[in-house]
Design an enzyme around this catalytic site. Structure first.
Site, PDB file in Angstrom:
ATOM      1  N   HIS A 107       0.803  -1.232   0.000  1.00 44.58           N
ATOM      2  CA  HIS A 107       0.000   0.000   0.000  1.00 44.58           C
ATOM      3  C   HIS A 107       0.832   1.276   0.000  1.00 44.58           C
ATOM      4  O   HIS A 107       0.283   2.369  -0.056  1.00 44.58           O
ATOM      5  CB  HIS A 107      -0.930   0.031   1.215  1.00 44.58           C
ATOM      6  CG  HIS A 107      -0.206   0.335   2.495  1.00 44.58           C
ATOM      7  ND1 HIS A 107       0.484  -0.617   3.185  1.00 44.58           N
ATOM      8  CD2 HIS A 107      -0.039   1.487   3.171  1.00 44.58           C
ATOM      9  CE1 HIS A 107       1.035  -0.069   4.255  1.00 44.58           C
ATOM     10  NE2 HIS A 107       0.739   1.214   4.273  1.00 44.58           N
TER      11      HIS A 107
HETATM   12  C1  UD1 Z   1      -1.979   5.581   6.076  1.00 45.61           C
HETATM   13  C2  UD1 Z   1      -0.673   6.046   6.727  1.00 45.61           C
HETATM   14  C3  UD1 Z   1       0.387   4.952   6.558  1.00 45.61           C
HETATM   15  C4  UD1 Z   1      -0.117   3.619   7.062  1.00 45.61           C
HETATM   16  C5  UD1 Z   1      -1.419   3.285   6.347  1.00 45.61           C
HETATM   17  C6  UD1 Z   1      -2.005   1.967   6.768  1.00 45.61           C
HETATM   18  C7  UD1 Z   1      -0.094   8.456   6.710  1.00 45.61           C
HETATM   19  C8  UD1 Z   1       0.756   9.474   6.070  1.00 45.61           C
HETATM   20  N1  UD1 Z   1      -0.132   7.235   6.108  1.00 45.61           N
HETATM   21  O1  UD1 Z   1      -1.753   5.470   4.668  1.00 45.61           O
HETATM   22  O2  UD1 Z   1       1.529   5.312   7.310  1.00 45.61           O
HETATM   23  O3  UD1 Z   1       0.849   2.617   6.797  1.00 45.61           O
HETATM   24  O4  UD1 Z   1      -2.353   4.338   6.630  1.00 45.61           O
HETATM   25  O5  UD1 Z   1      -3.150   1.688   6.038  1.00 45.61           O
HETATM   26  O6  UD1 Z   1      -0.723   8.737   7.706  1.00 45.61           O
HETATM   27  N2  UD1 Z   1      -9.409   4.877   2.404  1.00 45.61           N
HETATM   28  C9  UD1 Z   1     -10.578   4.182   2.410  1.00 45.61           C
HETATM   29  N3  UD1 Z   1     -11.050   3.751   3.618  1.00 45.61           N
HETATM   30  C10 UD1 Z   1     -10.411   3.992   4.775  1.00 45.61           C
HETATM   31  C11 UD1 Z   1      -9.217   4.718   4.736  1.00 45.61           C
HETATM   32  C12 UD1 Z   1      -8.725   5.135   3.539  1.00 45.61           C
HETATM   33  O7  UD1 Z   1     -11.184   3.938   1.385  1.00 45.61           O
HETATM   34  O8  UD1 Z   1     -10.908   3.588   5.838  1.00 45.61           O
HETATM   35  C13 UD1 Z   1      -8.865   5.350   1.134  1.00 45.61           C
HETATM   36  C14 UD1 Z   1      -8.691   6.849   1.113  1.00 45.61           C
HETATM   37  O9  UD1 Z   1      -9.800   7.483   0.614  1.00 45.61           O
HETATM   38  C15 UD1 Z   1      -7.494   7.016   0.227  1.00 45.61           C
HETATM   39  C16 UD1 Z   1      -6.694   5.774   0.440  1.00 45.61           C
HETATM   40  O10 UD1 Z   1      -7.556   4.822   1.014  1.00 45.61           O
HETATM   41  O11 UD1 Z   1      -7.884   7.074  -1.115  1.00 45.61           O
HETATM   42  C17 UD1 Z   1      -5.491   5.994   1.282  1.00 45.61           C
HETATM   43  O12 UD1 Z   1      -5.833   6.340   2.627  1.00 45.61           O
HETATM   44  P1  UD1 Z   1      -4.911   7.309   3.517  1.00 45.61           P
HETATM   45  O13 UD1 Z   1      -5.400   7.289   4.915  1.00 45.61           O
HETATM   46  O14 UD1 Z   1      -4.763   8.608   2.842  1.00 45.61           O
HETATM   47  O15 UD1 Z   1      -3.478   6.708   3.480  1.00 45.61           O
HETATM   48  P2  UD1 Z   1      -2.934   5.243   3.625  1.00 45.61           P
HETATM   49  O16 UD1 Z   1      -2.334   4.897   2.321  1.00 45.61           O
HETATM   50  O17 UD1 Z   1      -3.960   4.296   4.195  1.00 45.61           O
END
Ligand code: UD1
Length: 376
Positions: free
Chosen positions: A218
């Site tokens: 991820h």
């Molecule tokens: C975040 C953390 C990362 C951690 C990871 C674990 C930061 C900078 N990054 O990254 O360190 O390893 O979490 O997962 O804080 N989304 C959903 N549902 C959710 C959460 C997110 O659909 O419950 C989608 C968001 O809309 C986005 C993508 O997933 O498009 C990424 O989510 P985001 O929280 O921005 O970052 P992670 O890549 O999960």
């Protein structure tokens, strides 16, 4: 009067680190642990299921910040949490790991001084950083920025291993702020071990114990770049000829695979089982029973080291070097994964295994002692 302690949770990797501390504090008469969920992760699969598995109550406070750019997310957490701080005036806030909410909440605490007549012992809420001192020395990683900044302003730094202490000392942190409590994720794993071992998740996916690989990817550096993402798909198809794969898809990875039109590259392959993000117990059961793991996660490098499962980490660096020097982890380029998998498959599985120091299931007790001393 019991001392109010905020425990900040935000994203999936936080829950298994906060749960043991919540349970340990709950058992202390002097402590009033309050769970604050920033809402950085909000899906059932990415959040709620972990509360159920780790026996956590519903969060006491929910900031509901959701997704956004780094600045938006960090800013929204700061603004929302500052309001909570003013109302709640906790003695201590525990932030964990390296996500955007970690630095946001730490910064809100560090800058908010309460009026002289407020009931708490210090002029502001003290900050404890759980999982302090880890460094990848790669400032292109958003997490590295969050780690460095949080460690700079926290009042107590709880490290998981000796390399954490050394990194902090090298950065000029005074040694009395550093408390090595060990790896608290192992507390969760040990707390849930029996339940984890009772599952047989691989069977649901028609996979056989010890004869499949678990893949999780991820990191933006791997999955946000279409060229790399395509290389990863090709690599997974090749690996699947050596060993079947179960691949729980992180929302970021799923979205990118769909947007780039790459999903079909792997979804048509019967040897690759694509599944939703798994709950804690189910995922750990998959890891317990697999032959090897391919990942770019931080925590999984540690969990595999603890249980002795070979792990290939698709990153140029790790903030958890102890998993390489004392564990089962190897850093690996996408182009080298095939070779390394073949080596793992032809090697004998080792049972002769010793976990790093203080990865013993008692890190939360040491954190509680540290809080007690701090708030005395
Ligand atoms: C975040 C953390 C990362 C951690 C990871 C674990 C930061 C900078 N990054 O990254 O360190 O390893 O979490 O997962 O804080 N989304 C959903 N549902 C959710 C959460 C997110 O659909 O419950 C989608 C968001 O809309 C986005 C993508 O997933 O498009 C990424 O989510 P985001 O929280 O921005 O970052 P992670 O890549 O999960």
């Amino acid at each position: 009067m019991s001392k109010k302690i905020h425990l900040i949770v935000a994203a999936r990797p936080n829950f298994m680190k906060i749960a043991p501390l919540y349970h340990a504090l709950k058992a202390e008469a002097w402590a009033n642990p309050v769970i604050v969920h920033t809402g950085q992760h909000y899906d059932i699969n990415m959040s709620d299921n972990f509360f159920t598995d780790l026996k956590l109550p519903e969060p006491d406070i929910h900031l509901e910040v959701g997704s956004g750019t780094h600045a938006e997310q960090t800013g929204r957490v700061m603004i929302a949490y500052e309001e909570i701080l003013k109302k709640e005036t906790p003695e201590l806030t525990v932030v964990v790991g390296d996500v955007n909410s970690t630095i946001a909440c730490a910064m809100a605490c560090a800058k908010l001084h309460y009026p002289a007549d407020s009931k708490i012992s210090h002029s502001r809420t003290k900050i404890a950083h759980l999982e302090a001192g880890l460094r990848s020395f790669d400032r292109d990683m958003p997490e590295e920025i969050n780690r460095i900044l949080t460690d700079t302003i926290a009042d107590v730094l709880w490290t998981p291993s000796i390399d954490g202490d050394e990194n902090l000392k090298n950065e000029g942190v005074s040694p009395e702020k550093i408390v090595r409590i060990g790896n608290i994720m192992i507390d969760s794993l040990e707390m849930m071990r029996e339940t984890i071992e009772l599952q047989n998740v691989c069977e649901e996916f028609k996979l056989t114990k010890s004869e499949y690989a678990v893949v999780t990817l991820h990191r933006p550096s791997n999955v946000d770049n279409p060229v790399k993402l395509k290389e990863i798909c090709t690599m997974l198809n090749e690996i699947s000829e050596l060993i079947p794969i179960v691949f729980p898809l992180h929302p970021r990875t799923k979205k990118n695979l769909e947007e780039c039109g790459f999903m079909q590259l792997i979804s048509d392959n019967k040897q690759i089982v694509l599944v939703e993000p798994q709950s804690y117990i189910r995922f750990m059961n998959l890891v317990f029973n697999c032959r090897l793991v391919i990942t770019d996660s931080g925590g999984i490098q540690e969990e595999t080291t603890y249980i002795g499962t070979p792990c290939l980490t698709i990153r140029p660096n790790t903030e958890r070097p102890i998993t390489i020097t004392q564990g089962t982890n190897q850093l690996c380029k996408i182009g080298d994964v095939n070779n390394q998998v073949q080596k793992i498959l032809s090697a004998k599985t080792s049972t002769d295994y010793k976990a790093p120091d203080l990865w013993d299931g008692h890190a939360a007790d040491r954190a509680v002692q540290s809080i007690k001393q701090m708030l005395e």
